[in-house]
Write an enzyme that holds these catalytic residues in place. Structure first.
Site, PDB file in Angstrom:
ATOM      1  CG  ASP A   1     -26.697  -1.028  22.228  1.00  0.00           C
ATOM      2  OD1 ASP A   1     -27.087  -0.504  21.172  1.00  0.00           O
ATOM      3  OD2 ASP A   1     -26.699  -0.525  23.280  1.00  0.00           O
TER       4      ASP A   1
ATOM      5  CE  LYS B   1     -27.749   6.980  20.142  1.00  0.00           C
ATOM      6  NZ  LYS B   1     -27.551   8.175  20.898  1.00  0.00           N
TER       7      LYS B   1
ATOM      8  CD1 TRP C   1     -23.958   4.334  25.153  1.00  0.00           C
ATOM      9  CD2 TRP C   1     -25.688   3.944  26.716  1.00  0.00           C
ATOM     10  NE1 TRP C   1     -24.557   5.435  25.613  1.00  0.00           N
ATOM     11  CE2 TRP C   1     -25.626   5.410  26.320  1.00  0.00           C
ATOM     12  CE3 TRP C   1     -26.944   3.407  27.253  1.00  0.00           C
ATOM     13  CZ2 TRP C   1     -26.634   6.144  26.764  1.00  0.00           C
ATOM     14  CZ3 TRP C   1     -27.825   4.313  27.844  1.00  0.00           C
ATOM     15  CH2 TRP C   1     -27.595   5.518  27.469  1.00  0.00           C
TER      16      TRP C   1
HETATM   17  N1  PMP Z   1     -27.267   2.176  23.501  1.00  0.00           N
HETATM   18  C1  PMP Z   1     -26.363   2.952  22.924  1.00  0.00           C
HETATM   19  C2  PMP Z   1     -24.979   2.536  22.254  1.00  0.00           C
HETATM   20  C3  PMP Z   1     -26.591   4.253  23.028  1.00  0.00           C
HETATM   21  O1  PMP Z   1     -25.925   5.361  22.373  1.00  0.00           O
HETATM   22  C4  PMP Z   1     -28.231   4.657  23.584  1.00  0.00           C
HETATM   23  C5  PMP Z   1     -28.452   6.230  23.801  1.00  0.00           C
HETATM   24  N2  PMP Z   1     -27.563   7.312  23.407  1.00  0.00           N
HETATM   25  C6  PMP Z   1     -28.875   3.840  24.254  1.00  0.00           C
HETATM   26  C7  PMP Z   1     -28.319   2.303  24.206  1.00  0.00           C
HETATM   27  C8  PMP Z   1     -30.080   4.080  24.783  1.00  0.00           C
HETATM   28  O2  PMP Z   1     -31.047   4.353  24.006  1.00  0.00           O
HETATM   29  P1  PMP Z   1     -32.403   4.962  24.517  1.00  0.00           P
HETATM   30  O3  PMP Z   1     -32.352   6.180  25.390  1.00  0.00           O
HETATM   31  O4  PMP Z   1     -33.190   5.205  23.354  1.00  0.00           O
HETATM   32  O5  PMP Z   1     -33.026   3.635  25.272  1.00  0.00           O
END
Ligand code: PMP
Length: 363
Positions: free
Chosen positions: A175, A199, A106
């Site tokens: 994040d 989550k 991520w």
């Molecule tokens: N950052 C992290 C740490 C994540 O775990 C996730 C989704 N699993 C995201 C960003 C992306 O989230 P979204 O799909 O809601 O944009």
């Protein structure tokens, strides 16, 4: 959720398991929200009912996270992925630079996205000898002129976590999608925190932002309205119709968390669950996790089993035992246990017993 006879435990990484009590309250209030004759799926975002609900969610969040008054709370669309673009377009001119600390899937995605808009100093902060670890800050080649530093506190797919916040004299963006509300933070260590809701904050469609209010004056001028943090703040997150139902579920989740004793209490429990699982993995001949102990996530635990065939067998038998959502992310394979706040002790105990039995049979 109950399957009628055997309880199901869902270890998926998100959208994740919700507390039973929250699901039941949603069911009870779905058609007629608290005697208003309308569902929260129908209420207007301008209605008193919704505004009160959103204010209450913000109040509870401020209490649970100890958010100082110098910080604003925003409820936005687009998930964390939208923030990957919003951060650079709000805060970076084309010729400006930000530091991106890459520790997994991520944080690397955030970094790639930012490259479209400005200059990025990509810092690869992982080191792998026998085990994977995060380099100490002193080893990072940071840019002295960077406008901000971005990192991801918990890598949901790779199971790598920062043991503590990054303390540098820089503007820090984080994040926290998979780690928000899993341990008590000092918000002053951050300038902007963001987290998708699916989550620990409820359901998909909502992204929570906690932002230092002096940053709002640094937002660039030509940012599209729904992506402009300053406009979102000035319009109390109502630049357009917000994800109303997700904000409603957030309120229920925060109430539930409060009833569990708050972030510290639930955090201690999860740490205990995670320690039990890591102990089993470390003492096992069958299961493997290759993250160095201080950097292991207490929330997402990836592991492998020697053969692909045994892995499939594990998943099949787990499913037969109503232990679901254990397949690892497609980009890394293997298996993964996600332990968000809603996972009760019975769930982790049942999984531990299952893993133990599976090992005795297959080792
Ligand atoms: N950052 C992290 C740490 C994540 O775990 C996730 C989704 N699993 C995201 C960003 C992306 O989230 P979204 O799909 O809601 O944009």
């Amino acid at each position: 959720m109950s399957s009628g006879h055997q309880e199901i435990f869902y270890f998926g990484a998100g959208p994740a398991m919700l507390p039973r009590k929250v699901l039941e309250q949603i069911k009870e209030e779905l058609v007629n929200y608290q005697g208003t004759d309308l569902s929260m799926l129908e209420h207007s975002h301008r209605s008193e009912v919704f505004i009160e609900l959103m204010d209450k969610a913000e109040y509870m969040l401020r209490e649970l996270m100890a958010i100082p008054k110098e910080y604003e709370v925003l409820f936005l669309h687009g998930g964390a992925t939208a923030q990957y673009s919003m951060l650079p377009i709000n805060f970076l001119a084309k010729n400006e630079m930000a530091d991106y600390i890459c520790t997994g899937h991520w944080s690397s995605k955030a970094c790639e996205e930012a490259k479209q808009f400005a200059n990025v100093n990509e810092v690869h902060a992982l080191e792998q000898n026998e085990k994977v670890k995060i380099n100490p800050v002193e080893k990072w080649q940071l840019n002295t002129d960077s406008v901000y530093l971005h990192y991801c506190s918990n890598e949901t797919i790779n199971g790598i976590s920062f043991p503590e916040s990054i303390k540098l004299d820089k503007t820090i963006f984080c994040d926290m999608t998979s780690s928000i509300l899993t341990s008590q933070l000092d918000i002053n260590d951050y300038d902007l925190i963001y987290a998708s809701a699916q989550k620990n904050l409820g359901i998909a469609g909502l992204c929570l932002i906690v932002i230092r209010n002096d940053l709002l004056n640094k937002v660039k001028y030509n940012v599209p309205r729904v992506f402009n943090y300053k406009l979102c703040y000035e319009n109390k997150s109502l630049v357009n119709t917000p994800p109303i139902f997700a904000i409603y579920v957030l309120g229920l989740m925060l109430n539930w968390l409060n009833d569990q004793g708050g972030v510290n209490e639930i955090g201690k429990l999860r740490k205990k669950f995670a320690n039990n699982i890591y102990s089993l993995i470390d003492s096992s001949e069958l299961y493997q996790n290759n993250i160095d102990v201080p950097f292991r996530s207490n929330v997402n635990i990836p592991f492998t089993i020697k053969s692909e065939k045994a892995q499939e067998e594990f998943l099949l038998q787990a499913e037969n035992n109503k232990l679901l959502g254990l397949r690892g992310h497609k980009s890394v394979g293997g298996l993964r246990i996600s332990l968000y706040n809603a996972m009760p002790m019975q769930g982790t105990q049942k999984l531990l017993d299952f893993m133990h039995d599976f090992e005795s049979y297959h080792a």
